[in-house]
Design a protein around this motif. Structure first.
Motif, PDB file in Angstrom:
ATOM      1  N   ASP A   1       4.608  -3.621   1.932  1.00 36.14           N
ATOM      2  CA  ASP A   1       4.405  -4.045   3.432  1.00 36.14           C
ATOM      3  C   ASP A   1       4.026  -2.791   4.108  1.00 36.14           C
ATOM      4  OD1 ASP A   1       4.353  -4.863   6.042  1.00 36.14           O
ATOM      5  OD2 ASP A   1       6.436  -5.563   6.072  1.00 36.14           O
ATOM      6  N   HIS A   2       2.454  -3.016   4.765  1.00 33.93           N
ATOM      7  CA  HIS A   2       1.939  -1.809   5.238  1.00 33.93           C
ATOM      8  C   HIS A   2       2.597  -1.465   6.503  1.00 33.93           C
ATOM      9  CE1 HIS A   2      -1.100  -2.845   2.170  1.00 33.93           C
ATOM     10  NE2 HIS A   2      -1.643  -1.625   2.325  1.00 33.93           N
ATOM     11  N   ARG A   3       3.297  -2.372   7.197  1.00 36.06           N
ATOM     12  CA  ARG A   3       4.165  -1.910   8.361  1.00 36.06           C
ATOM     13  C   ARG A   3       5.037  -0.806   8.124  1.00 36.06           C
ATOM     14  NH1 ARG A   3       6.272  -7.622  10.241  1.00 36.06           N
ATOM     15  NH2 ARG A   3       6.512  -7.625   7.855  1.00 36.06           N
ATOM     16  N   ILE A   4       5.475  -0.653   6.800  1.00 34.76           N
ATOM     17  CA  ILE A   4       6.616   0.364   6.241  1.00 34.76           C
ATOM     18  C   ILE A   4       6.000   1.504   5.479  1.00 34.76           C
ATOM     19  CG2 ILE A   4       8.458   0.588   4.877  1.00 34.76           C
ATOM     20  CD1 ILE A   4       9.280  -2.385   5.344  1.00 34.76           C
ATOM     21  N   ILE A   5       4.876   1.086   4.759  1.00 37.25           N
ATOM     22  CA  ILE A   5       4.376   2.061   3.846  1.00 37.25           C
ATOM     23  C   ILE A   5       3.361   3.344   4.420  1.00 37.25           C
ATOM     24  CG2 ILE A   5       5.000   1.097   1.797  1.00 37.25           C
ATOM     25  CD1 ILE A   5       2.214   0.052   1.312  1.00 37.25           C
ATOM     26  N   ILE A   6       2.528   2.644   5.568  1.00 35.89           N
ATOM     27  CA  ILE A   6       1.769   3.252   6.231  1.00 35.89           C
ATOM     28  C   ILE A   6       2.359   4.460   7.072  1.00 35.89           C
ATOM     29  CG2 ILE A   6       0.003   3.615   8.198  1.00 35.89           C
ATOM     30  CD1 ILE A   6      -1.687   1.211   6.914  1.00 35.89           C
TER      31      ILE A   6
ATOM     32  N   LEU B   1      -7.082   2.578   0.425  1.00 36.66           N
ATOM     33  CA  LEU B   1      -8.287   2.371  -0.713  1.00 36.66           C
ATOM     34  C   LEU B   1      -7.589   1.529  -1.871  1.00 36.66           C
ATOM     35  CD1 LEU B   1     -10.459   5.777  -0.599  1.00 36.66           C
ATOM     36  CD2 LEU B   1     -11.271   3.463  -0.035  1.00 36.66           C
ATOM     37  N   GLN B   2      -6.391   2.042  -2.198  1.00 37.77           N
ATOM     38  CA  GLN B   2      -5.611   1.534  -3.429  1.00 37.77           C
ATOM     39  C   GLN B   2      -5.253  -0.091  -3.011  1.00 37.77           C
ATOM     40  OE1 GLN B   2      -2.446   3.830  -4.174  1.00 37.77           O
ATOM     41  NE2 GLN B   2      -3.637   5.582  -4.741  1.00 37.77           N
ATOM     42  N   SER B   3      -5.064  -0.463  -1.759  1.00 38.63           N
ATOM     43  CA  SER B   3      -4.637  -1.732  -1.300  1.00 38.63           C
ATOM     44  C   SER B   3      -5.882  -2.533  -1.231  1.00 38.63           C
ATOM     45  CB  SER B   3      -3.875  -1.579  -0.012  1.00 38.63           C
ATOM     46  OG  SER B   3      -2.710  -0.984  -0.155  1.00 38.63           O
ATOM     47  N   ALA B   4      -6.965  -2.306  -0.715  1.00 38.28           N
ATOM     48  CA  ALA B   4      -8.219  -2.733  -0.622  1.00 38.28           C
ATOM     49  C   ALA B   4      -8.884  -3.094  -1.953  1.00 38.28           C
ATOM     50  CB  ALA B   4      -9.217  -2.002   0.351  1.00 38.28           C
ATOM     51  N   PHE B   5      -9.014  -2.279  -2.616  1.00 43.66           N
ATOM     52  CA  PHE B   5      -9.721  -2.493  -4.118  1.00 43.66           C
ATOM     53  C   PHE B   5      -8.636  -3.074  -5.068  1.00 43.66           C
ATOM     54  CE2 PHE B   5     -12.444   0.808  -1.782  1.00 43.66           C
ATOM     55  CZ  PHE B   5     -13.688  -0.013  -1.820  1.00 43.66           C
ATOM     56  N   ARG B   6      -7.353  -2.889  -4.631  1.00 42.34           N
ATOM     57  CA  ARG B   6      -6.194  -3.352  -5.602  1.00 42.34           C
ATOM     58  C   ARG B   6      -6.500  -2.679  -6.853  1.00 42.34           C
ATOM     59  NH1 ARG B   6      -8.821  -8.071  -3.568  1.00 42.34           N
ATOM     60  NH2 ARG B   6      -7.340  -9.101  -2.442  1.00 42.34           N
ATOM     61  N   ASN B   7      -6.600  -1.395  -6.702  1.00 43.53           N
ATOM     62  CA  ASN B   7      -6.878  -0.338  -8.108  1.00 43.53           C
ATOM     63  C   ASN B   7      -5.868   0.640  -7.594  1.00 43.53           C
ATOM     64  OD1 ASN B   7      -7.426   1.611  -9.758  1.00 43.53           O
ATOM     65  ND2 ASN B   7      -9.765   1.047  -9.576  1.00 43.53           N
ATOM     66  N   PRO B   8      -4.613   0.709  -8.489  1.00 40.44           N
ATOM     67  CA  PRO B   8      -3.876   1.957  -8.303  1.00 40.44           C
ATOM     68  C   PRO B   8      -4.362   3.470  -8.432  1.00 40.44           C
ATOM     69  CG  PRO B   8      -3.390   0.819 -10.517  1.00 40.44           C
ATOM     70  CD  PRO B   8      -4.454   0.151  -9.828  1.00 40.44           C
ATOM     71  N   LEU B   9      -5.566   3.404  -9.127  1.00 44.16           N
ATOM     72  CA  LEU B   9      -6.168   4.896  -9.446  1.00 44.16           C
ATOM     73  C   LEU B   9      -7.152   5.105  -8.525  1.00 44.16           C
ATOM     74  CD1 LEU B   9      -6.141   4.652 -13.349  1.00 44.16           C
ATOM     75  CD2 LEU B   9      -4.402   5.814 -11.864  1.00 44.16           C
ATOM     76  N   ALA B  10      -7.410   4.235  -7.229  1.00 43.59           N
ATOM     77  CA  ALA B  10      -8.373   4.737  -6.263  1.00 43.59           C
ATOM     78  C   ALA B  10      -7.702   5.679  -5.336  1.00 43.59           C
ATOM     79  CB  ALA B  10      -8.413   3.477  -5.494  1.00 43.59           C
TER      80      ALA B  10
END
Length: 333
Positions: free
Chosen positions: A277-282, A73-82
């Motif tokens: 990089d979502h390959r690392i952080i997911i 959600l934070q990545s998709a909405f570009r909102n660090p507080l999502a």
């Protein structure tokens, strides 16, 4: 190396969750119960296999699920507080439980089938969260802007919260007490019989999140860039809603609304791996979220002869992280 350290930390916390509790059980006895089926000891076996083991697995999976949902959600909405609660799915689960506990007196009846007690609460939470998720999917067809969809989710959450407030006002003291206890969160709500279903649904949600690594990485580069590469933003958004809704709804239904894990832990992961990089952080979120879930569950049972509410512990980890993110961004600005 970081993945190895997180794996070892998760295993250590998992072992401590089995070892520490209101009843003191030697580590050798726990190992016998887990790995030697002939070493049967009725009461102790029930404590380990019927309570501590399911609770530890639930904490591990719930922490991973909420952290991955928050990251997406934070990545998709570009909102660090999502976070997982921002789209109203958690509020939807709360509304379903409120109807069951506060309006129907703890029982549900439909087509000649009656449910009571914990099963009614579970059914109410799932129905409520899935209903809100379906509404958000409908909104995503009408609203082309991610920002407008985010605002619609927040407004939906406010609406469900107001209905819950009215139900609380009209309910009995017993109903209010039961609903309040559910709202405190608890990883001990998944029994050994329910654990395969819970693990299967969470596992499916985590698998879907791994399949979204490439689209999420492309979206970080901008919507126009994603369109030029042939990425359908509408399809990505719908898959995002389904994945985060699935992870959030099943955890909330079984464990209650859990605060701060999905909001704060993704920032911890970014600080650990120093990557977007979502390959690392997911995968990092799966490991770190699981470890934080186990840590919170351990902190709940540490006090002697008492079990603390989960939402009384999660802010101890979440609030400092969020404050750090806010002040760090202010310094950069």
């Amino acid at each position: 190396m970081r993945f190895l350290i997180l794996t070892i930390l998760s295993l250590l916390l998992f072992a401590l969750n089995l070892l520490i509790g209101s009843v003191e059980i030697p580590a050798r006895k726990i190992a016998d119960i887990l790995f030697n089926s002939s070493a049967s000891d009725g009461p102790l076996e029930f404590i380990i296999l019927g309570s501590r083991l399911p609770q530890a697995i639930t904490a591990l999976l719930s922490g991973a699920a909420l952290t991955v949902a928050g990251l997406m959600l934070q990545s998709a909405f570009r909102n660090p507080l999502a976070g997982p609660s921002i789209l109203g799915i958690t509020s939807g689960a709360g509304l379903g439980v409120a109807f069951v506990m506060l309006l129907f007196g703890g029982t549900m009846s439909f087509a000649g089938i009656s449910l009571g007690g914990y099963m009614a609460v579970l059914a109410g939470a799932l129905i409520g969260s899935l209903a809100i998720m379906a509404l958000l999917l409908l909104f995503s067809v009408w609203l082309r802007s991610d920002l407008m969809l985010l605002i619609a989710g927040i407004m939906t959450g406010y609406l469900t919260s107001s209905i819950i407030t009215l139900l609380n006002y009209l309910s009995s003291a017993e109903g209010i007490q039961g609903y309040t206890l559910w709202g405190m969160g608890n990883f001990g709500g998944v029994s050994a019989d329910q654990l395969p279903l819970f693990a299967g649904v969470v596992g499916a949600g985590l698998l879907l999140s791994l399949l979204m690594v490439k689209p999420l990485n492309i979206i970080l580069l901008g919507d126009n860039y994603a369109r030029n590469l042939g990425i359908s933003l509408q399809s990505v958004r719908n898959m995002l809603l389904v994945t985060t809704g699935l992870l959030t709804s099943v955890v909330t239904a079984f464990c209650g609304p859990i605060a701060f894990i999905g909001l704060a832990v993704p920032h911890i992961v970014r600080m650990i791996f120093r990557s977007s990089d979502h390959r690392i952080i997911i995968p990092g979120c799966i490991l770190t979220g699981g470890a934080v879930g186990l840590l919170c569950n351990l902190l709940c049972v540490l006090p002697e002869n008492i079990v603390l509410p989960l939402n009384g512990v999660t802010p101890l980890i979440g609030v400092p992280v969020i404050l750090y993110v806010i002040f760090n961004k202010r310094k950069r600005a």
